[in-house]
Scaffold this motif. Structure first.
Motif, PDB file in Angstrom:
ATOM      1  N   ILE A 105       0.853  -1.194   0.000  1.00 53.52           N
ATOM      2  CA  ILE A 105       0.000   0.000   0.000  1.00 53.52           C
ATOM      3  C   ILE A 105       0.888   1.243   0.000  1.00 53.52           C
TER       4      ILE A 105
ATOM      5  N   MET B  79       2.474   1.642  -3.418  1.00 50.82           N
ATOM      6  CA  MET B  79       1.513   2.112  -4.416  1.00 50.82           C
ATOM      7  C   MET B  79       1.277   3.613  -4.265  1.00 50.82           C
ATOM      8  N   ALA B  80       1.157   4.053  -3.008  1.00 52.64           N
ATOM      9  CA  ALA B  80       0.940   5.480  -2.757  1.00 52.64           C
ATOM     10  C   ALA B  80       2.150   6.280  -3.228  1.00 52.64           C
TER      11      ALA B  80
ATOM     12  N   ALA C 266       2.277   6.446  -6.945  1.00 52.71           N
ATOM     13  CA  ALA C 266       1.260   7.355  -7.486  1.00 52.71           C
ATOM     14  C   ALA C 266       1.734   8.801  -7.386  1.00 52.71           C
ATOM     15  N   VAL C 267       2.355   9.138  -6.251  1.00 57.37           N
ATOM     16  CA  VAL C 267       2.841  10.508  -6.072  1.00 57.37           C
ATOM     17  C   VAL C 267       3.936  10.807  -7.096  1.00 57.37           C
TER      18      VAL C 267
ATOM     19  N   ARG D 171       2.537  11.259 -10.514  1.00 58.18           N
ATOM     20  CA  ARG D 171       1.848  12.537 -10.652  1.00 58.18           C
ATOM     21  C   ARG D 171       2.858  13.661 -10.868  1.00 58.18           C
TER      22      ARG D 171
ATOM     23  N   PRO E  80      -3.254   9.608 -13.652  1.00 59.74           N
ATOM     24  CA  PRO E  80      -3.666   8.526 -12.744  1.00 59.74           C
ATOM     25  C   PRO E  80      -4.537   7.522 -13.488  1.00 59.74           C
ATOM     26  N   PRO E  81      -4.720   6.331 -12.916  1.00 58.43           N
ATOM     27  CA  PRO E  81      -5.490   5.311 -13.627  1.00 58.43           C
ATOM     28  C   PRO E  81      -6.902   5.791 -13.939  1.00 58.43           C
TER      29      PRO E  81
END
Lengths: 368, 301
Positions: free
Chosen positions: B276, B279-280, B283-284, B287, B293-294
């Motif tokens: 988790i 993944m976070a 994602a950052v 970005r 994003p998905p």
């Protein structure tokens, strides 16, 4: 308009029929008596009062979780964490129930249910916030949180909440006071049905009759357009994550205060994913989900009963659920799709799936 | 120390092999949640065939065949019939659990575990000395290492590897460049099926030499997670798998050693919580780099 609605009903129906036919064919080829199996399924799920009661007992968790998942899917958020949210909700309600310890049920029971809904919502929002604020894929994070919740329940049932009365081996918690139980171990009672009716009604109203419901569908269909329409898509996203998590938490509390009375490590292991299938078979609508939940509840009841009367093992019925799950998201056989594409040349794949009702409502919003 | 290392490697190998399959599938743009089911199919077929024929080679061959069939069904559903890959993947895992138990009852008469005498070859034969525990490692651990290197070479040094990766990164670009995305995915899913057959074999024959109902117990999902945690790269996947093996080994250890200080469940949570977090973080970073994003899930109704 009628065509669109008919398709929404016909597609899941045909998937179910095809899956049943396939599985019956397998039974037949393996030498089971197909008529005996069908008789057994009916006897175990509908034709007697105890059987129907079992069906309803297994319908309840599927229904509550399925409704929440349907709303999240409508908004396009693939929340597959219902299992974990249910476990967390069940644990929260149990903690409140054990804390109650003789206090008035009218105080303890509502408090336990509120705690369960909040716990489920928070567990779900963990994935939701990561998705909406950072853009982390919610499929993965909500799936991860399931595994974490499974381990959390394992720890709680073998550690802090472990029953002292037990044999020491079984991972089961203390039971809550009988005065707090909302049903006997059959798992059906007026209060449980009232809870279910309230959630079905609330979902139906939210989805079909409110502005928020329309916004949820808009965000799911086309997030970019939704933003142009002035929809607060982050707010809508957080709402659906909280709603679906809250529903799953509620299902956990109903299980704890209804049929179970205490918690066992890893109870109802498949119900989270089956609720996803229920939501999809139900076409993501409140009444569709209700019907689908009854169907899968009946299957579950039958699968527990069937090994008693026929030589078909329980896993035989699980095959049917699996076959439906495999086929339910199929969006068209290639031949049919090609013909459609020729007819409406400019449409993008999937766009033709927008229900007419939605388009009409959307026009209304635009002109407003 | 050596004992612990071998324990971790043994725990890691099934996850590692399946994760390599998941890696190839994900590179082609398919989130493969069916790894769990394929592993279970592989484990069951290998044990069932060795019990009946006694031939390990034949068993492995049939297990690979079964997994190829399941993988082709998966491919047909998601690419030809446009079903949702995540739902179908989870459904394959669920159906495989039901189907293997069903087959167990039908072929062997009861739900009880079936045992076999067949054992995997163990290349290092060290009876004593400090390295003796290494002798317990089966050939499939070495295969996992070899496959990791092979995957690395294929993905970074060959034209096909590049095409495969493009399918996952940008399907539209791949199609414009003349890559047959649908066919590439078929090959990738078949590779995943074969890897899972090997993973199931290792799981069933390395230590327990038996098949019992639902014996994968989430290892297939751990493999899926290893792919993500490893950043969808061969070296990362290998590292993540060994880390999971370590968490597993330490979990067993802490049950024996650190009695009650840290509950074993909290150590077992580590892989999931790390993923988790990863993944976070990813994602950052994405970005910041300006990667979108998905997109929302579609085609569901």
């Amino acid at each position: 308009m009628i065509a669109g609605r008919a398709r929404r009903v016909l597609r899941p129906l045909s998937v179910v029929v095809i899956a049943i036919a396939l599985v019956l064919l397998v039974y037949g080829l393996l030498g089971y008596s197909v008529t005996a199996v069908v008789d057994g399924v009916l006897a175990g799920s509908v034709t007697s009062l105890p059987a129907a009661e079992q069906t309803l007992r297994w319908t309840v968790p599927l229904l509550l979780m399925g409704l929440g998942i349907a709303v999240a899917f409508r908004a396009g958020y693939f929340n597959v964490g219902a299992q974990g949210q249910m476990y967390v909700g069940a644990m929260a309600s149990l903690v409140v129930g054990l804390w109650g310890d003789g206090r008035a049920p009218v105080l303890v029971v509502p408090l336990a249910f509120v705690a369960a809904v909040l716990a489920g919502a928070v567990w779900s929002l963990a994935a939701g916030l990561l998705r909406l604020l950072l853009g982390a894929d919610e499929v993965v994070t909500s799936l991860m949180l399931n595994f974490v919740a499974v381990l959390l329940l394992q720890w709680a049932t073998s550690g802090p909440l472990k029953s002292r009365a037990g044999t020491g081996q079984a991972a089961t918690t203390e039971s809550i006071d009988a005065a707090y139980r909302i049903s006997s171990s059959t798992g059906t009672s007026v209060s449980i049905f009232l809870i279910c009716a309230a959630v079905v009604a609330a979902t139906a109203i939210l989805v079909d009759w409110t502005r928020t419901g329309l916004e949820i569908s808009l965000v799911g269909r086309n997030p970019v357009m939704a933003r142009w329409q002035g929809v607060n898509s982050t707010g809508v996203g957080l709402l659906v994550f909280a709603f679906s998590g809250g529903c799953a938490g509620l299902a956990g509390a109903v299980e704890t205060f209804g049929p179970a009375g205490s918690l066992r490590s890893g109870f109802s292991p498949q119900v989270g994913f089956m609720a996803v299938v229920v939501a999809l078979v139900g076409g993501l609508g409140a009444f569709g989900v209700l019907l689908a939940a009854v169907f899968f509840g009946a299957l579950r009841a039958a699968s527990l009963y069937l090994p008693v009367v026929t030589d078909l093992p329980q896993s035989g019925i699980d095959l049917l659920s699996g076959a439906i799950a495999l086929l339910i998201t199929v969006t068209g056989i290639p031949v049919v799709r090609r013909r459609q594409r020729r007819r409406r040349a400019p449409s993008v794949d999937g766009a033709s799936d927008v229900p007419d009702r939605l388009v009409a409502q959307h026009r209304e919003v635009v002109t407003r | 120390m050596m004992d612990l290392l071998v324990l971790c490697l043994q725990a890691a190998t099934p996850i590692w092999l399946a994760a390599l399959g998941g890696l190839i599938a994900q590179r082609s743009g398919v989130l493969h949640l069916g790894l769990e089911g394929l592993m279970l199919c592989g484990a069951f077929t290998v044990v069932a065939v060795t019990v009946r024929t006694g031939s390990l080679a034949l068993a492995l061959l049939i297990a690979i065949g079964v997994n190829l069939v399941v993988s082709v069904v998966f491919w047909l559903l998601i690419s030809k019939l446009k079903a949702n890959a995540i739902i179908v993947g989870l459904a394959i895992s669920m159906t495989a659990a039901a189907a293997t138990t069903f087959a167990l009852v039908n072929i062997f008469g009861s739900q009880a575990a079936i045992h076999t005498d067949a054992a995997l070859p163990r290349p290092l034969d060290l009876t004593n000395g400090p390295l003796a525990p290494l002798g317990k490692i089966t050939v499939l651990t070495y295969v996992a290492v070899a496959l990791t290197v092979a995957a690395l070479l294929i993905l970074t040094r060959t034209r096909w590897g590049l095409r495969l990766s493009v399918c996952g990164v940008d399907e539209f670009a791949a199609r414009s460049a003349g890559v047959n995305v649908v066919l590439t995915r078929l090959v990738a899913l078949c590779v995943a099926g074969v890897c899972c057959a090997l993973a199931g074999t290792e799981l069933a024959l390395a230590n327990v030499q038996s098949f019992s109902e639902n014996m994968t117990q989430g290892r297939g999902y751990l493999a899926f997670i290893a792919v993500l945690l490893g950043g969808v790269s061969p070296a990362g996947v290998a590292a993540a798998s060994v880390f999971f093996g370590l968490a597993d080994g330490l979990g067993v250890r802490s049950q024996l050693g650190l009695h009650g200080v840290v509950p074993v469940q909290f150590i077992q949570m580590l892989p999931y919580l790390c993923t988790i977090g990863a993944m976070a973080a990813a994602a950052v970073i994405n970005r910041r780099r300006g990667v979108a994003p998905p997109t929302n899930a579609d085609d569901l109704t």
